[in-house]
Motif scaffolding. Structure first.
Motif, PDB file in Angstrom:
ATOM      1  N   ALA A 121       0.817  -1.222   0.000  1.00  0.00           N
ATOM      2  CA  ALA A 121       0.000   0.000   0.000  1.00  0.00           C
ATOM      3  C   ALA A 121       0.853   1.276   0.000  1.00  0.00           C
ATOM      4  CB  ALA A 121      -0.928  -0.002   1.215  1.00  0.00           C
ATOM      5  N   GLY A 122       2.163   1.130   0.171  1.00  0.00           N
ATOM      6  CA  GLY A 122       3.033   2.295   0.190  1.00  0.00           C
ATOM      7  C   GLY A 122       3.400   2.774   1.574  1.00  0.00           C
ATOM      8  N   GLY A 123       3.060   1.987   2.604  1.00  0.00           N
ATOM      9  CA  GLY A 123       3.471   2.315   3.965  1.00  0.00           C
ATOM     10  C   GLY A 123       4.888   1.826   4.220  1.00  0.00           C
ATOM     11  N   LEU A 124       5.332   1.930   5.465  1.00  0.00           N
ATOM     12  CA  LEU A 124       6.707   1.585   5.825  1.00  0.00           C
ATOM     13  C   LEU A 124       6.738   0.526   6.910  1.00  0.00           C
ATOM     14  CD1 LEU A 124       7.841   5.259   5.851  1.00  0.00           C
ATOM     15  CD2 LEU A 124       8.633   3.533   4.243  1.00  0.00           C
ATOM     16  N   VAL A 125       7.733  -0.353   6.819  1.00  0.00           N
ATOM     17  CA  VAL A 125       7.861  -1.419   7.810  1.00  0.00           C
ATOM     18  C   VAL A 125       9.295  -1.492   8.315  1.00  0.00           C
ATOM     19  CG1 VAL A 125       5.924  -2.753   6.913  1.00  0.00           C
ATOM     20  CG2 VAL A 125       8.200  -3.214   6.035  1.00  0.00           C
ATOM     21  N   GLY A 126       9.400  -1.802   9.605  1.00  0.00           N
ATOM     22  CA  GLY A 126      10.705  -1.935  10.221  1.00  0.00           C
ATOM     23  C   GLY A 126      10.726  -3.105  11.177  1.00  0.00           C
ATOM     24  N   CYS A 127      11.914  -3.421  11.658  1.00  0.00           N
ATOM     25  CA  CYS A 127      12.058  -4.547  12.580  1.00  0.00           C
ATOM     26  C   CYS A 127      13.275  -4.350  13.464  1.00  0.00           C
ATOM     27  CB  CYS A 127      12.170  -5.855  11.806  1.00  0.00           C
ATOM     28  SG  CYS A 127      13.706  -6.040  10.865  1.00  0.00           S
ATOM     29  N   PRO A 128      13.295  -5.048  14.615  1.00  0.00           N
ATOM     30  CA  PRO A 128      14.490  -5.058  15.457  1.00  0.00           C
ATOM     31  C   PRO A 128      15.630  -5.784  14.747  1.00  0.00           C
ATOM     32  CG  PRO A 128      12.566  -5.834  16.680  1.00  0.00           C
ATOM     33  CD  PRO A 128      12.181  -5.775  15.239  1.00  0.00           C
ATOM     34  N   LYS A 129      16.840  -5.530  15.196  1.00  0.00           N
ATOM     35  CA  LYS A 129      18.030  -6.161  14.618  1.00  0.00           C
ATOM     36  C   LYS A 129      17.954  -7.685  14.694  1.00  0.00           C
ATOM     37  CE  LYS A 129      22.067  -5.979  16.798  1.00  0.00           C
ATOM     38  NZ  LYS A 129      23.351  -5.444  17.315  1.00  0.00           N
ATOM     39  N   ASN A 130      17.339  -8.217  15.742  1.00  0.00           N
ATOM     40  CA  ASN A 130      17.296  -9.662  15.935  1.00  0.00           C
ATOM     41  C   ASN A 130      15.979 -10.291  15.467  1.00  0.00           C
ATOM     42  OD1 ASN A 130      15.788  -8.507  18.020  1.00  0.00           O
ATOM     43  ND2 ASN A 130      16.351 -10.085  19.503  1.00  0.00           N
ATOM     44  N   ALA A 131      15.295  -9.649  14.536  1.00  0.00           N
ATOM     45  CA  ALA A 131      14.036 -10.189  14.008  1.00  0.00           C
ATOM     46  C   ALA A 131      14.304 -11.458  13.186  1.00  0.00           C
ATOM     47  CB  ALA A 131      13.352  -9.141  13.123  1.00  0.00           C
ATOM     48  N   ALA A 132      13.235 -12.178  12.928  1.00  0.00           N
ATOM     49  CA  ALA A 132      13.330 -13.363  12.065  1.00  0.00           C
ATOM     50  C   ALA A 132      13.837 -12.956  10.683  1.00  0.00           C
ATOM     51  CB  ALA A 132      11.959 -14.036  11.956  1.00  0.00           C
ATOM     52  N   ARG A 133      14.604 -13.831  10.067  1.00  0.00           N
ATOM     53  CA  ARG A 133      15.211 -13.549   8.759  1.00  0.00           C
ATOM     54  C   ARG A 133      14.197 -13.060   7.737  1.00  0.00           C
ATOM     55  NH1 ARG A 133      14.934 -16.528   4.572  1.00  0.00           N
ATOM     56  NH2 ARG A 133      14.389 -18.391   5.735  1.00  0.00           N
ATOM     57  N   GLN A 134      13.028 -13.709   7.687  1.00  0.00           N
ATOM     58  CA  GLN A 134      12.016 -13.342   6.701  1.00  0.00           C
ATOM     59  C   GLN A 134      11.500 -11.920   6.925  1.00  0.00           C
ATOM     60  OE1 GLN A 134      12.139 -16.049   8.628  1.00  0.00           O
ATOM     61  NE2 GLN A 134      11.342 -17.865   7.597  1.00  0.00           N
ATOM     62  N   VAL A 135      11.441 -11.494   8.169  1.00  0.00           N
ATOM     63  CA  VAL A 135      10.988 -10.143   8.513  1.00  0.00           C
ATOM     64  C   VAL A 135      12.057  -9.126   8.112  1.00  0.00           C
ATOM     65  CG1 VAL A 135      10.361  -8.615  10.427  1.00  0.00           C
ATOM     66  CG2 VAL A 135       9.449 -10.937  10.329  1.00  0.00           C
ATOM     67  N   ILE A 136      13.302  -9.448   8.386  1.00  0.00           N
ATOM     68  CA  ILE A 136      14.412  -8.568   7.994  1.00  0.00           C
ATOM     69  C   ILE A 136      14.407  -8.350   6.481  1.00  0.00           C
ATOM     70  CG2 ILE A 136      16.939  -8.469   7.786  1.00  0.00           C
ATOM     71  CD1 ILE A 136      17.040  -9.722  10.638  1.00  0.00           C
ATOM     72  N   GLU A 137      14.155  -9.420   5.738  1.00  0.00           N
ATOM     73  CA  GLU A 137      14.192  -9.336   4.273  1.00  0.00           C
ATOM     74  C   GLU A 137      13.152  -8.387   3.690  1.00  0.00           C
ATOM     75  OE1 GLU A 137      13.914 -13.425   3.009  1.00  0.00           O
ATOM     76  OE2 GLU A 137      16.009 -13.826   3.546  1.00  0.00           O
ATOM     77  N   VAL A 138      12.009  -8.205   4.345  1.00  0.00           N
ATOM     78  CA  VAL A 138      10.965  -7.326   3.797  1.00  0.00           C
ATOM     79  C   VAL A 138      10.979  -5.929   4.409  1.00  0.00           C
ATOM     80  CG1 VAL A 138       9.469  -9.297   3.308  1.00  0.00           C
ATOM     81  CG2 VAL A 138       9.102  -7.985   5.393  1.00  0.00           C
ATOM     82  N   SER A 139      11.805  -5.706   5.417  1.00  0.00           N
ATOM     83  CA  SER A 139      11.782  -4.436   6.144  1.00  0.00           C
ATOM     84  C   SER A 139      12.453  -3.300   5.377  1.00  0.00           C
ATOM     85  CB  SER A 139      12.452  -4.596   7.506  1.00  0.00           C
ATOM     86  OG  SER A 139      11.648  -5.403   8.335  1.00  0.00           O
ATOM     87  N   ASP A 140      11.842  -2.118   5.474  1.00  0.00           N
ATOM     88  CA  ASP A 140      12.445  -0.898   4.932  1.00  0.00           C
ATOM     89  C   ASP A 140      13.554  -0.411   5.860  1.00  0.00           C
ATOM     90  OD1 ASP A 140      10.579  -0.456   2.702  1.00  0.00           O
ATOM     91  OD2 ASP A 140       9.104  -0.097   4.291  1.00  0.00           O
ATOM     92  N   TYR A 141      13.414  -0.734   7.146  1.00  0.00           N
ATOM     93  CA  TYR A 141      14.391  -0.290   8.135  1.00  0.00           C
ATOM     94  C   TYR A 141      14.655  -1.419   9.120  1.00  0.00           C
ATOM     95  CZ  TYR A 141      16.567   2.187  11.982  1.00  0.00           C
ATOM     96  OH  TYR A 141      17.436   2.567  12.966  1.00  0.00           O
ATOM     97  N   ILE A 142      15.932  -1.667   9.384  1.00  0.00           N
ATOM     98  CA  ILE A 142      16.347  -2.645  10.390  1.00  0.00           C
ATOM     99  C   ILE A 142      17.029  -1.861  11.504  1.00  0.00           C
ATOM    100  CG2 ILE A 142      17.752  -4.683  10.870  1.00  0.00           C
ATOM    101  CD1 ILE A 142      17.576  -5.104   7.688  1.00  0.00           C
TER     102      ILE A 142
END
Length: 168
Positions: free
Chosen positions: A125-146
């Motif tokens: 939709a054009g929003g933004l996603v982020g995750c903690p440094k120790n997030a699951a690999r799959q989450v890190i891969e889709v994040s705009d910001y780690i």
């Protein structure tokens, strides 16, 4: 300034909601239990400052959507001025869309597989996603910001500062 940076700046200016997971994002993901069955969670003061003293004054509405239920989360959320706290949520997508129907105005931070479906919809939709440094690999891969920090150690504050730095 390159085109990608300008596009991100435009997105940041539109952020209205900060949707957060709890376990592994606002906390370190550990649940401490007493001999009497009482559960404890630890929250980072830097994340709290980021929510209460940076995001809210900037006009960003903080929202918690989590699969677990805990009085601790209600208490901490209340201390931080978070009015939208949804616990025991089985379908995070349905709840998220009822809170923020325009997902292009959402920034979401989560750490695990159960956050992926929300994150992917927000990105689409054009929003933004982020995750903690120790997030699951799959989450890190889709994040705009780690984040530079792990969950429960300031990752939410990192994300908030990144959102606002990019909006300048």
């Amino acid at each position: 300034m390159n085109l990608l940076h300008r596009l991100n700046m435009n997105k940041m200016k539109k952020v209205k909601y900060l949707i957060m997971d709890v376990d592994g994002t606002l906390t370190d993901g550990k649940i401490y239990m007493s001999g009497h069955g009482e559960a404890y969670k630890a929250f980072n003061i830097k994340d709290g400052y980021g929510i209460h003293d940076i995001a809210i004054p900037a006009g960003i509405i903080p929202v918690i959507i989590t699969g677990r239920s805990s009085d601790i989360v209600l208490q901490r959320g209340s201390e931080l001025g978070i009015k939208d706290i949804y616990q025991g949520v089985i379908d995070k997508i349905e709840k998220m869309q009822s809170v923020a129907p325009d997902l292009s105005k959402v920034a979401y931070i989560g750490d695990d597989i159960n956050d992926l479906s929300c994150m992917l919809l927000i990105k689409e939709a054009g929003g933004l996603v982020g995750c903690p440094k120790n997030a699951a690999r799959q989450v890190i891969e889709v994040s705009d910001y780690i984040a530079d920090h792990n969950g429960g150690e300031g990752a939410v504050r990192d994300f908030i500062e990144w959102l606002l730095d990019e909006s300048q």
